[in-house]
Design a protein around this motif. Sequence first.
Motif, PDB file in Angstrom:
ATOM      1  N   ALA A 203      51.016 -67.586  45.166  1.00 27.77           N
ATOM      2  CA  ALA A 203      49.897 -67.521  46.107  1.00 27.77           C
ATOM      3  C   ALA A 203      48.721 -66.884  45.388  1.00 27.77           C
ATOM      4  N   ILE A 204      47.520 -67.401  45.671  1.00 29.31           N
ATOM      5  CA  ILE A 204      46.304 -66.864  45.060  1.00 29.31           C
ATOM      6  C   ILE A 204      45.348 -66.479  46.168  1.00 29.31           C
ATOM      7  N   ASN A 205      45.060 -65.195  46.263  1.00 29.82           N
ATOM      8  CA  ASN A 205      44.087 -64.685  47.219  1.00 29.82           C
ATOM      9  C   ASN A 205      42.719 -64.635  46.532  1.00 29.82           C
ATOM     10  N   ALA A 206      41.657 -64.676  47.338  1.00 26.20           N
ATOM     11  CA  ALA A 206      40.304 -64.680  46.750  1.00 26.20           C
ATOM     12  C   ALA A 206      39.445 -63.597  47.374  1.00 26.20           C
ATOM     13  N   ASP A 207      40.028 -62.426  47.584  1.00 21.85           N
ATOM     14  CA  ASP A 207      39.259 -61.315  48.144  1.00 21.85           C
ATOM     15  C   ASP A 207      38.417 -60.676  47.044  1.00 21.85           C
ATOM     16  N   PHE A 208      37.442 -59.894  47.474  1.00 20.57           N
ATOM     17  CA  PHE A 208      36.424 -59.395  46.543  1.00 20.57           C
ATOM     18  C   PHE A 208      36.972 -58.382  45.544  1.00 20.57           C
ATOM     19  N   VAL A 209      36.299 -58.295  44.406  1.00 20.23           N
ATOM     20  CA  VAL A 209      36.563 -57.251  43.424  1.00 20.23           C
ATOM     21  C   VAL A 209      35.246 -56.531  43.153  1.00 20.23           C
ATOM     22  N   ALA A 210      35.354 -55.299  42.681  1.00 18.74           N
ATOM     23  CA  ALA A 210      34.164 -54.461  42.525  1.00 18.74           C
ATOM     24  C   ALA A 210      34.376 -53.484  41.370  1.00 18.74           C
ATOM     25  N   PRO A 211      33.295 -52.851  40.892  1.00 19.27           N
ATOM     26  CA  PRO A 211      33.443 -51.821  39.855  1.00 19.27           C
ATOM     27  C   PRO A 211      34.350 -50.705  40.355  1.00 19.27           C
ATOM     28  N   ARG A 212      35.146 -50.145  39.460  1.00 18.22           N
ATOM     29  CA  ARG A 212      36.060 -49.078  39.837  1.00 18.22           C
ATOM     30  C   ARG A 212      35.478 -47.695  39.560  1.00 18.22           C
ATOM     31  N   TYR A 213      34.367 -47.643  38.819  1.00 21.89           N
ATOM     32  CA  TYR A 213      33.717 -46.367  38.520  1.00 21.89           C
ATOM     33  C   TYR A 213      32.280 -46.657  38.110  1.00 21.89           C
ATOM     34  N   GLU A 214      31.463 -45.639  38.087  1.00 20.43           N
ATOM     35  CA  GLU A 214      30.049 -45.780  37.731  1.00 20.43           C
ATOM     36  C   GLU A 214      29.917 -46.355  36.325  1.00 20.43           C
ATOM     37  N   GLY A 215      29.169 -47.435  36.198  1.00 19.57           N
ATOM     38  CA  GLY A 215      28.956 -48.054  34.896  1.00 19.57           C
ATOM     39  C   GLY A 215      30.044 -49.017  34.466  1.00 19.57           C
ATOM     40  N   ARG A 429      53.485 -53.096  49.766  1.00 18.11           N
ATOM     41  CA  ARG A 429      53.049 -53.139  48.374  1.00 18.11           C
ATOM     42  C   ARG A 429      53.721 -54.330  47.698  1.00 18.11           C
ATOM     43  N   ILE A 430      53.096 -54.876  46.696  1.00 16.15           N
ATOM     44  CA  ILE A 430      53.700 -55.972  45.928  1.00 16.15           C
ATOM     45  C   ILE A 430      53.516 -55.680  44.450  1.00 16.15           C
ATOM     46  N   GLU A 431      54.622 -55.631  43.731  1.00 15.70           N
ATOM     47  CA  GLU A 431      54.606 -55.450  42.281  1.00 15.70           C
ATOM     48  C   GLU A 431      54.988 -56.772  41.620  1.00 15.70           C
ATOM     49  N   ILE A 432      54.156 -57.247  40.724  1.00 18.82           N
ATOM     50  CA  ILE A 432      54.448 -58.466  39.962  1.00 18.82           C
ATOM     51  C   ILE A 432      54.789 -58.030  38.543  1.00 18.82           C
ATOM     52  N   ASP A 472      45.427 -59.264  52.963  1.00 22.20           N
ATOM     53  CA  ASP A 472      46.537 -60.069  53.464  1.00 22.20           C
ATOM     54  C   ASP A 472      47.507 -60.481  52.368  1.00 22.20           C
ATOM     55  N   MET A 473      47.209 -60.155  51.116  1.00 21.83           N
ATOM     56  CA  MET A 473      48.173 -60.375  50.041  1.00 21.83           C
ATOM     57  C   MET A 473      49.509 -59.723  50.367  1.00 21.83           C
ATOM     58  N   SER A 474      49.448 -58.595  51.067  1.00 19.69           N
ATOM     59  CA  SER A 474      50.652 -57.805  51.343  1.00 19.69           C
ATOM     60  C   SER A 474      51.724 -58.581  52.095  1.00 19.69           C
ATOM     61  N   PHE A 475      51.320 -59.661  52.766  1.00 22.61           N
ATOM     62  CA  PHE A 475      52.269 -60.335  53.654  1.00 22.61           C
ATOM     63  C   PHE A 475      52.831 -61.617  53.062  1.00 22.61           C
ATOM     64  N   MET A 476      52.769 -61.709  51.734  1.00 22.24           N
ATOM     65  CA  MET A 476      53.340 -62.877  51.063  1.00 22.24           C
ATOM     66  C   MET A 476      54.672 -62.571  50.388  1.00 22.24           C
ATOM     67  N   PRO A 512      55.238 -64.664  44.782  1.00 20.17           N
ATOM     68  CA  PRO A 512      54.370 -63.724  44.044  1.00 20.17           C
ATOM     69  C   PRO A 512      52.904 -64.075  44.262  1.00 20.17           C
ATOM     70  N   VAL A 513      52.059 -63.046  44.342  1.00 23.43           N
ATOM     71  CA  VAL A 513      50.667 -63.267  44.712  1.00 23.43           C
ATOM     72  C   VAL A 513      49.729 -62.514  43.774  1.00 23.43           C
ATOM     73  N   ILE A 514      48.622 -63.152  43.447  1.00 21.35           N
ATOM     74  CA  ILE A 514      47.589 -62.531  42.624  1.00 21.35           C
ATOM     75  C   ILE A 514      46.259 -62.641  43.367  1.00 21.35           C
TER      76      ILE A 514
END
Length: 554
Positions: A203-215, A429-432, A472-476, A512-514
């Motif tokens: 399964a492939i989710n397409a939720d947003f990603v963002a910076p994890r820290y300043e810069g 939680r999902i661990e791949i 919603d990745m959690s429910f796969m 498995p989901v990414i």
Amino acid sequence: MADLLNSREEVLSLTKQLVGINSIVNTEGEMVIAHSLYTLLASYPYFAENQKNLVLEQTIDDYHERYNVLAFVKGTKKSSNRTVILMGHTDTVGVGDFNQLYEYAFSPDEWMDILKNEEIPNTAREQLDSGDWLFGRGALDMKSGLSSHLFLLKYYSEHPEELEGNLVLVAECDEEDSSNGILSALKTLKKWKKEHQFEYVAAINADFVAPRYEGDKNRYVYKGTVGKLLPSFFVTGAETHVGAAFEGLDPNFVIAELTRQLSYNPELCNEAHGEVTVPPVSLKQIDLKPAYDVQTALSAFAYYNFFLHSWTPKDVLEIVTKQADIAFQNAIKIYEERYQRFCEVSGQKFQPVSWKPRVITYEEMDQMLKLTHGNTYTNHMQEFKYDLLNDETLDIRMYAARVVEEAWKWMEDKNPTIIVFNSSLYSPRIEITGKNENENVLIEALEKAVEDIQPSYEYPIVVKNFYPYISDMSFMALSDDDKDLAPVADNNPSWGSKFFVNYQDIRDINVPVINIGPYGMDAHKKLERMEMTYSLEIVPNLTNKVILTILNKG
């Protein structure tokens, strides 16, 4: 690279079309966007010819009328049951932060024209002026991601001869609240699995990603996801007139110490595979006093976000129960010290405090009351829960608090107590890690896709283990066994009345989901925005390469 799909303009057009629909969670807009999306897909020649491959389905056991849209394309390149699920949510958070300009939240071009004359942070200003960023509610979270999936679904509906295997799209509602959308969609996925012999391999989710820290310049893709619980606490005190404050114990005082113990506490971060969750933080803290008077509150209620990578619900219950005991001990110690100092300055006689910290789980209290009161208690609570469903002002969290409050009335020992329970959804939680063939294939496909695409993009594309936001990745898939899951139901006062999750449905899909999603900043905020080059060009092509590699493994 010559083999990249030309996706930018079409995905941008779809994104603006979806952003233009006000689909705030728990509003009628969720119905509107589902029907609009269904109409759009139904207009594609493939689905006009294969009408059974497209469905508009109302969610099950929901308190709102809303719908999922599901569709599938069967490839003709080679006969194969291997199937990849593309998933994305259609709802957004609200627009209260836009204030009087809220109507422009759903009109990206007009909104960006307005922002040109607004005072905004320098980074946002530079991005706005660059022409490569799209602002608006849902542009980042996650209508551009869903649009990427729609683009690929349409492409393969027009070119099934290039697809070896099958693609399933799940456009689900209610991700921003209680995930009723994906939980309902699981049943359709199970039905299709049987009817069409689909072998769900990823399964492939397409939720947003963002910076994890300043810069941070990285653009992240994630294999697996963080889990989430909502540990909740009902705190009782000893009521008193405020003019005789030290003759009682204010539950707000205890719960304030509980917040100090839990919120932002690094000891409660969960590390796995070198990645660490953010610590808990308070999401609600109130007393349950219905009106003003000069008596201290009888009880208080709080809940806290709790992320996990490797801990189970059973682990978390044990951890937060221990933390609540520490907080209670600290509260009584501070109370006694202040009482003693007050007596010194006022000349009153000090009386040692008799209260002892008492922390119990809802399950423990419920079992005690059943033993003490038998069917009288059980029947009363069943009727109470049923009647309480009529109060539409209560979400599942406040509903749970009211159930605990009612049960507490039956306790014979009314000494101050902290009662620990769950008041909301458990997002697993999902661990791949490569523990089976499907995971190995998915990991290899993702790494190969990143390697192939990276030369076409200036910023690093980095693979991480856990998507760090609730999704919603959690429910796969499900990593927890029944013993570890038991506290989810046994300590949720809403379970079976206001709230229920069939976790067996997740086990039956167990894929498995990414996450490969749009990149941007300020999700859930007024300046929500996504970078177009990455989101409209890189994301669809990364996803496409993963799909093809996975399906070709058949």
